[in-house]
Design a protein around this motif. Structure first.
Motif, PDB file in Angstrom:
ATOM      1  N   ASP A  51     -18.402  46.217  95.553  1.00 16.14           N
ATOM      2  CA  ASP A  51     -18.331  45.203  94.735  1.00 16.14           C
ATOM      3  C   ASP A  51     -17.208  45.352  93.676  1.00 16.14           C
ATOM      4  O   ASP A  51     -16.944  44.426  92.688  1.00 16.14           O
ATOM      5  CB  ASP A  51     -19.855  44.886  93.905  1.00 16.14           C
ATOM      6  N   LYS A  56     -26.001  37.921  98.246  1.00 14.11           N
ATOM      7  CA  LYS A  56     -27.331  37.420  98.461  1.00 14.11           C
ATOM      8  C   LYS A  56     -28.503  38.385  98.088  1.00 14.11           C
ATOM      9  O   LYS A  56     -28.629  39.513  98.613  1.00 14.11           O
ATOM     10  CB  LYS A  56     -27.761  36.796  99.451  1.00 14.11           C
ATOM     11  N   ASN A 112     -25.114  28.669  95.687  1.00 11.56           N
ATOM     12  CA  ASN A 112     -24.458  29.003  97.018  1.00 11.56           C
ATOM     13  C   ASN A 112     -24.039  30.491  96.716  1.00 11.56           C
ATOM     14  O   ASN A 112     -23.119  30.619  95.770  1.00 11.56           O
ATOM     15  CB  ASN A 112     -23.573  28.022  97.812  1.00 11.56           C
ATOM     16  N   TYR A 113     -24.108  31.208  97.893  1.00 15.47           N
ATOM     17  CA  TYR A 113     -23.858  32.690  97.762  1.00 15.47           C
ATOM     18  C   TYR A 113     -23.239  33.146  98.889  1.00 15.47           C
ATOM     19  O   TYR A 113     -23.497  32.935  99.736  1.00 15.47           O
ATOM     20  CB  TYR A 113     -24.970  33.628  97.283  1.00 15.47           C
ATOM     21  N   ALA A 114     -22.321  34.307  98.631  1.00 13.17           N
ATOM     22  CA  ALA A 114     -21.644  34.847  99.788  1.00 13.17           C
ATOM     23  C   ALA A 114     -22.842  35.658 100.309  1.00 13.17           C
ATOM     24  O   ALA A 114     -23.644  36.297  99.517  1.00 13.17           O
ATOM     25  CB  ALA A 114     -20.496  35.983  99.520  1.00 13.17           C
ATOM     26  N   ASP A 115     -22.720  36.003 101.618  1.00 10.49           N
ATOM     27  CA  ASP A 115     -23.823  36.985 102.042  1.00 10.49           C
ATOM     28  C   ASP A 115     -23.947  38.378 101.557  1.00 10.49           C
ATOM     29  O   ASP A 115     -24.804  38.952 101.460  1.00 10.49           O
ATOM     30  CB  ASP A 115     -23.455  36.948 103.690  1.00 10.49           C
ATOM     31  N   SER A 116     -22.556  38.793 101.093  1.00  6.90           N
ATOM     32  CA  SER A 116     -22.558  40.139 100.864  1.00  6.90           C
ATOM     33  C   SER A 116     -23.419  40.322  99.461  1.00  6.90           C
ATOM     34  O   SER A 116     -23.581  41.519  99.187  1.00  6.90           O
ATOM     35  CB  SER A 116     -21.251  40.486 100.523  1.00  6.90           C
ATOM     36  N   GLU A 118     -12.103  36.495  97.398  1.00  6.18           N
ATOM     37  CA  GLU A 118     -13.103  35.604  98.008  1.00  6.18           C
ATOM     38  C   GLU A 118     -14.153  35.170  97.079  1.00  6.18           C
ATOM     39  O   GLU A 118     -14.418  35.416  96.066  1.00  6.18           O
ATOM     40  CB  GLU A 118     -14.056  36.636  99.187  1.00  6.18           C
TER      41      GLU A 118
END
Length: 122
Positions: free
Chosen positions: A89, A64, A58-62, A46
């Motif tokens: 993680d 941020k 840009n970041y994954a929501d998980s 991912e």
């Protein structure tokens, strides 16, 4: 040839921090879109964070608010500062590069690093 070499992984307790580095060589660093991906056992790879040639991120929501992607073009190095780490993680983290950000966003970069393992214990 293009090479991406990650470092900085390790084992840490939940709530701790790590900084990953990705040393790039073999191409003009500043012209490539760069990103970090991760893959946990039994799960698909991912996207974690991306930085474009214009500096936009840009970041994954998980991640941020906890992870920060940055780069030092003078050193041809990409970083991922990871704070407030959680057991979820835990994964192999990969550096990626592509001439076009759409390929990084789509999970199909031109180049991948070998990965560095991050393990977070509770």
């Amino acid at each position: 040839q293009v090479q991406l070499q990650e470092s900085g992984g390790g084992s840490v307790q939940a709530g701790g921090s790590l900084r990953l580095s990705c040393a790039a060589s073999g191409y003009t660093y500043s012209t490539y879109c760069m990103g970090w991906f991760r893959q946990a056992p039994g799960k698909e790879r991912e996207k974690v964070a991306i930085v474009g040639t214009d500096g936009m991120t840009n970041y994954a929501d998980s991640v941020k608010g906890r992870f920060t992607i940055s780069q030092d073009s003078a050193k041809n190095t990409l970083y991922l500062q990871m704070n407030t780490l959680k057991p979820e993680d835990t994964a192999m983290y990969y550096c990626a590069a592509a001439l076009r950000c759409v390929r990084v966003v789509g999970g199909r970069p031109d180049y991948w690093g070998q990965g560095t393992q991050v393990t977070v214990s509770s």
